[in-house]
Design a protein around this motif. Structure first.
Motif, PDB file in Angstrom:
ATOM      1  N   PHE A  47      16.601  17.563   7.794  1.00 51.92           N
ATOM      2  CA  PHE A  47      15.805  17.599   9.021  1.00 51.92           C
ATOM      3  C   PHE A  47      16.192  18.817   9.843  1.00 51.92           C
ATOM      4  N   ASP A  48      15.201  19.556  10.304  1.00 51.21           N
ATOM      5  CA  ASP A  48      15.463  20.775  11.077  1.00 51.21           C
ATOM      6  C   ASP A  48      15.668  20.494  12.562  1.00 51.21           C
ATOM      7  N   GLY A  49      15.284  19.305  13.003  1.00 50.79           N
ATOM      8  CA  GLY A  49      15.370  18.989  14.419  1.00 50.79           C
ATOM      9  C   GLY A  49      16.687  18.333  14.791  1.00 50.79           C
ATOM     10  N   GLU A  50      16.667  17.595  15.890  1.00 52.48           N
ATOM     11  CA  GLU A  50      17.870  16.944  16.432  1.00 52.48           C
ATOM     12  C   GLU A  50      17.775  15.434  16.241  1.00 52.48           C
ATOM     13  N   ARG A  68       8.726  18.212  23.818  1.00 52.13           N
ATOM     14  CA  ARG A  68       9.161  17.888  22.465  1.00 52.13           C
ATOM     15  C   ARG A  68       8.263  16.830  21.839  1.00 52.13           C
ATOM     16  N   ARG A  69       8.337  16.763  20.526  1.00 55.22           N
ATOM     17  CA  ARG A  69       7.663  15.726  19.745  1.00 55.22           C
ATOM     18  C   ARG A  69       8.749  14.747  19.285  1.00 55.22           C
ATOM     19  N   SER A 126      10.770  19.885   9.082  1.00 54.41           N
ATOM     20  CA  SER A 126      10.288  19.596  10.436  1.00 54.41           C
ATOM     21  C   SER A 126       9.452  18.325  10.491  1.00 54.41           C
ATOM     22  N   GLU A 127       9.321  17.629   9.366  1.00 53.41           N
ATOM     23  CA  GLU A 127       8.471  16.448   9.312  1.00 53.41           C
ATOM     24  C   GLU A 127       9.277  15.191   8.973  1.00 53.41           C
ATOM     25  N   THR A 133       5.037  15.726  12.419  1.00 55.09           N
ATOM     26  CA  THR A 133       5.942  16.799  12.810  1.00 55.09           C
ATOM     27  C   THR A 133       6.715  16.351  14.042  1.00 55.09           C
ATOM     28  N   ASP A 154      10.549  17.004  16.410  1.00 51.88           N
ATOM     29  CA  ASP A 154      11.758  17.821  16.587  1.00 51.88           C
ATOM     30  C   ASP A 154      12.909  17.059  17.232  1.00 51.88           C
ATOM     31  N   LEU A 155      12.690  15.769  17.562  1.00 54.02           N
ATOM     32  CA  LEU A 155      13.774  14.930  18.078  1.00 54.02           C
ATOM     33  C   LEU A 155      13.588  13.512  17.556  1.00 54.02           C
TER      34      LEU A 155
END
Length: 450
Positions: free
Chosen positions: A154-157, A173-174, A292-293, A303, A305-306
């Motif tokens: 995962f690229d997000g947090e 954010r998403r 990112s998904e 998609t 990011d958190l």
């Protein structure tokens, strides 16, 4: 009972620890109390490191049905007080009962050891080692977060809900919330109102109960209503909820896989509001992460990011070595109070129930205090309590078949539990809290060390 001149150690100064201190004092038992925080409150102290509290958090049970015995919440409080109001109420309780002055704050218990004589050696992070008559673990249940095993990259947090504080976290954010407990749904509502996009992932369906029914808090409505047997009351309330809430599957939520009350219901109307308005979307369980998904088990992707994991907590007590027996991540005790192997080691906050806990803590604390008092005095009732502890576990389900999940390992029906504690107390000739206990003098040994 060995060396009866020693004090009792109380670990924790949240609601359960304060209830314990009041009960011990009422029975004339010396104690010392320790807490890692800077003040009373436990998880309700939002400024404390590790607290799972967040700005928008409110009490799940109503002020009328909550609060300590002989110490109701203020009349000017709303039906469901905010976390700041609960913290203030706890501080007032400690002040009125002169409890805070007997607490060693900013002192963490790092180890307890059972000595040959039956007493306990307790060690703090300050290097202090003290011998105690008994130990009461009132450490709460929401300090050790459990994260799910999410497969993929995962690229997000990714955070656990215990680190969430403010809606600022979500702006721009998403966001995906994993978990649909009451905290998870609260946080999902914050995301729905503040994030660019918000999603909530649920493994199973839940029953949603509005916080007010016919203008009254839901728990007060239930308390003042007719005392119907489960076989009659459940279908009536299920019908009422269907009229109030409707079919939640049309909002994308999974159909509950259990009957009403068999799992902790969601006391939240706002999440339904946001789902109805498209501000948040319901998703099934997560399958894996893909850059990112997030990929869900129905094959859909979003998609994100958190990711906020509202996925519960472990109740294992690292300082207690192997003195507790565990069922999953939860201590397994008689009445979730009495350690079956050690008659002077107790837990008081390791319980899950379907109602407010503060008055329940009072009942549990007085059982502990009476039991210790009678052990010291050599009363026959202590032996009778011993027999109960080693005997068969009572059925505290109230006839409800709770779902087979880790959370429900220590789950009890509130009314059934309270009635059983009253029955135990009366059978042993033990009294419970009375008004004069509010101002009972504190034994000198109860003072915290300087």
């Amino acid at each position: 009972m060995p060396q009866t001149n020693l004090p009792v150690c109380v670990i924790g100064a949240g609601p359960a620890g304060l209830a314990t201190a009041r009960a011990l004092r009422a029975k004339g038992l010396a104690y010392r109390q320790f807490d890692a925080g800077q003040k009373v409150g436990g998880i309700w102290d939002i400024e404390r490191d590790g607290s799972p509290m967040y700005d928008s958090a409110h009490f799940i049970s109503s002020k009328t049905m909550s609060g300590f015995a002989a110490f109701p919440m203020p009349d000017h409080y709303p039906d469901y007080p905010s976390n700041a109001q609960i913290q203030s109420y706890i501080e007032d309780f400690a002040s009125t009962n002169d409890l805070a002055s007997a607490i060693a704050f900013e002192t963490k218990i790092t180890d307890i050891e059972k000595l040959d004589g039956g007493t306990w050696r307790v060690t703090t992070d300050r290097g202090e080692t003290t011998e105690f008559l008994g130990v009461v673990c009132a450490t709460g249940t929401q300090w050790h977060p459990k994260l799910p095993d999410l497969q993929g990259q995962f690229d997000g947090e990714i955070i656990h809900s215990n680190t969430y504080r403010s809606t600022e976290t979500f702006k721009g954010r998403r966001v995906l919330i994993i978990g649909a407990g009451n905290s998870g749904c609260d946080i999902a509502c914050d995301a729905a109102a503040n994030a660019d996009a918000a999603f909530i992932s649920m493994r199973r369906g839940y029953h949603f109960i509005p916080k007010h029914v016919f203008g009254k808090p839901a728990d007060l409505f239930d308390h003042e209503g007719p005392n119907l047997p489960l076989w009659l009351g459940r279908p009536i309330l299920t019908l009422l909820l269907r009229m109030y809430v409707g079919d939640v599957t049309r909002l994308g939520l999974p159909k509950p896989d259990h009957k009403l009350f068999e799992s902790h219901p969601i006391l939240n109307s706002q999440i339904l509001h946001y789902l109805q308005h498209g501000d948040i979307a319901a998703k099934v369980d997560v399958d894996h992460l893909d850059a990112s998904e997030v990929v869900f088990k129905d094959g859909s992707r979003e998609t994100v990011d958190l990711i906020v994991c509202a996925t519960g907590y472990s109740q294992r007590q690292s300082f207690a070595r192997d003195y507790f027996e565990y069922r999953g991540d939860r201590p397994n005790m008689h009445l979730q109070i009495f350690n079956r192997a050690h008659r002077n080691l107790f837990g008081i906050s390791h319980i899950e129930t379907n109602s407010g806990a503060f008055k329940m803590f009072d009942q549990m604390a007085f059982l502990i205090a009476n039991y210790l008092r009678d052990q010291i005095d050599g009363a026959q009732s202590a032996g009778r309590m011993d027999a109960m502890i080693t005997g068969p576990a009572p059925d505290l389900s109230g006839g409800i078949k709770f779902v087979a999940s880790d959370r429900h390992q220590g789950y009890v029906d509130s009314d059934t539990f309270k009635r059983h504690l009253d029955k135990v107390s009366k059978s042993l000739g033990w009294r419970t809290l009375s008004q004069e206990d509010l101002f009972a003098p504190r034994p000198q040994m109860g003072m915290a060390a300087e």
